[in-house]
Design a protein around this motif. Structure first.
Motif, short mmCIF file in Angstrom:
data_model
loop_
_atom_site.label_atom_id
_atom_site.label_comp_id
_atom_site.label_asym_id
_atom_site.label_seq_id
_atom_site.Cartn_x
_atom_site.Cartn_y
_atom_site.Cartn_z
N GLY A 1 99.24 8.02 11.55
CA GLY A 1 98.42 8.42 10.42
C GLY A 1 98.89 7.76 9.14
O GLY A 1 100.10 7.56 8.95
N SER A 2 97.97 7.39 8.29
CA SER A 2 98.22 6.78 6.99
C SER A 2 98.68 5.33 7.06
O SER A 2 98.77 4.67 6.03
N TYR B 1 96.80 11.70 10.87
CA TYR B 1 96.96 12.59 9.73
C TYR B 1 96.36 13.97 10.03
O TYR B 1 96.92 14.99 9.65
N TYR B 2 95.21 13.99 10.72
CA TYR B 2 94.53 15.25 11.03
C TYR B 2 94.79 15.70 12.47
O TYR B 2 94.10 16.60 12.96
N ARG C 1 89.87 -0.34 5.61
CA ARG C 1 90.25 0.83 4.81
C ARG C 1 89.27 1.99 4.96
O ARG C 1 89.54 3.09 4.49
N HIS C 2 88.17 1.79 5.66
CA HIS C 2 87.24 2.88 5.99
C HIS C 2 87.85 3.83 7.00
O HIS C 2 87.38 4.94 7.18
N ALA D 1 89.46 13.18 1.11
CA ALA D 1 90.33 12.68 0.04
C ALA D 1 91.44 11.80 0.60
O ALA D 1 91.88 10.86 -0.06
N HIS D 2 91.85 12.07 1.85
CA HIS D 2 92.93 11.28 2.45
C HIS D 2 92.54 9.81 2.59
O HIS D 2 93.36 8.93 2.32
N VAL D 3 91.29 9.54 2.99
CA VAL D 3 90.86 8.15 3.15
C VAL D 3 90.96 7.40 1.82
O VAL D 3 91.35 6.24 1.78
N GLU D 4 90.64 8.07 0.74
CA GLU D 4 90.73 7.43 -0.58
C GLU D 4 92.19 7.20 -0.97
O GLU D 4 92.54 6.15 -1.50
#
Length: 171
Positions: free
Chosen positions: A14-15, A42-43, A74-75, A111-114
């Motif tokens: 994740g991330s 992440y989730y 980045r999507h 918000a995490h994707v941003e």
């Protein structure tokens, strides 16, 4: 309705930045080695998708309308399609390469994707049905860039089956 796979993206954790690859094996739980199949997303454990799909056309609209270029992965979606409305794959079985998938739900932005993208406006730009969908792997097999997306039969939504699949993954 037929489309093709334009890009495939995975990452082990994740991330971490997404990595473009030419082919991957779809297995129970997702794409082999991807963060959600490994349980390191992440989730992971509470809001995950086995495989995510997004339209290349949506990525291009975001670039043209918002000035945000997400073509570099980045999507945070796994499979970039061309020529198919991914929302029409919801509650439907479809094949990519050797694997069969079932579209389960829309994948809204978060918000995490941003935060991971490092650019203001990314989450908002993925709204309005541009964020793609989630799918589960029904039958595994290899998928590759250039594969056709073959649409099969519609399936009745199965919230109990989805809940059971989530419980199985958590145990």
């Amino acid at each position: 309705m037929a489309g093709t796979v334009e890009r495939i993206w995975v990452t082990e954790e994740g991330s971490a930045p997404m990595e473009a690859i030419e082919r991957v094996r779809a297995v129970r739980g997702g794409l082999e080695g991807d963060r959600y199949q490994r349980g390191t997303g992440y989730y992971s454990g509470f809001d995950e998708c086995e495989v995510t799909l997004i339209e290349a056309e949506a990525i291009e609209r975001i670039r043209d309308d918002e000035g945000i270029d997400l073509a570099d992965g980045r999507h945070r979606r796994n499979v970039v399609t061309r020529g198919v409305d991914v929302h029409e794959l919801l509650d439907t079985r479809f094949r990519i390469g050797e694997a069969t998938f079932e579209g389960t739900r829309p994948r809204p932005p978060c918000a995490h994707v941003e935060q991971v993208a490092g650019e203001d406006g990314v989450a908002k730009s993925l709204g309005n049905d541009r964020g793609g969908i989630c799918a589960r792997v029904v039958d595994g097999g290899e998928i590759a860039v250039g594969d056709e997306i073959e649409v099969g039969e519609s399936v009745a939504p199965d919230p109990d089956g989805l809940a059971e699949a989530i419980r199985d993954r958590l145990s």
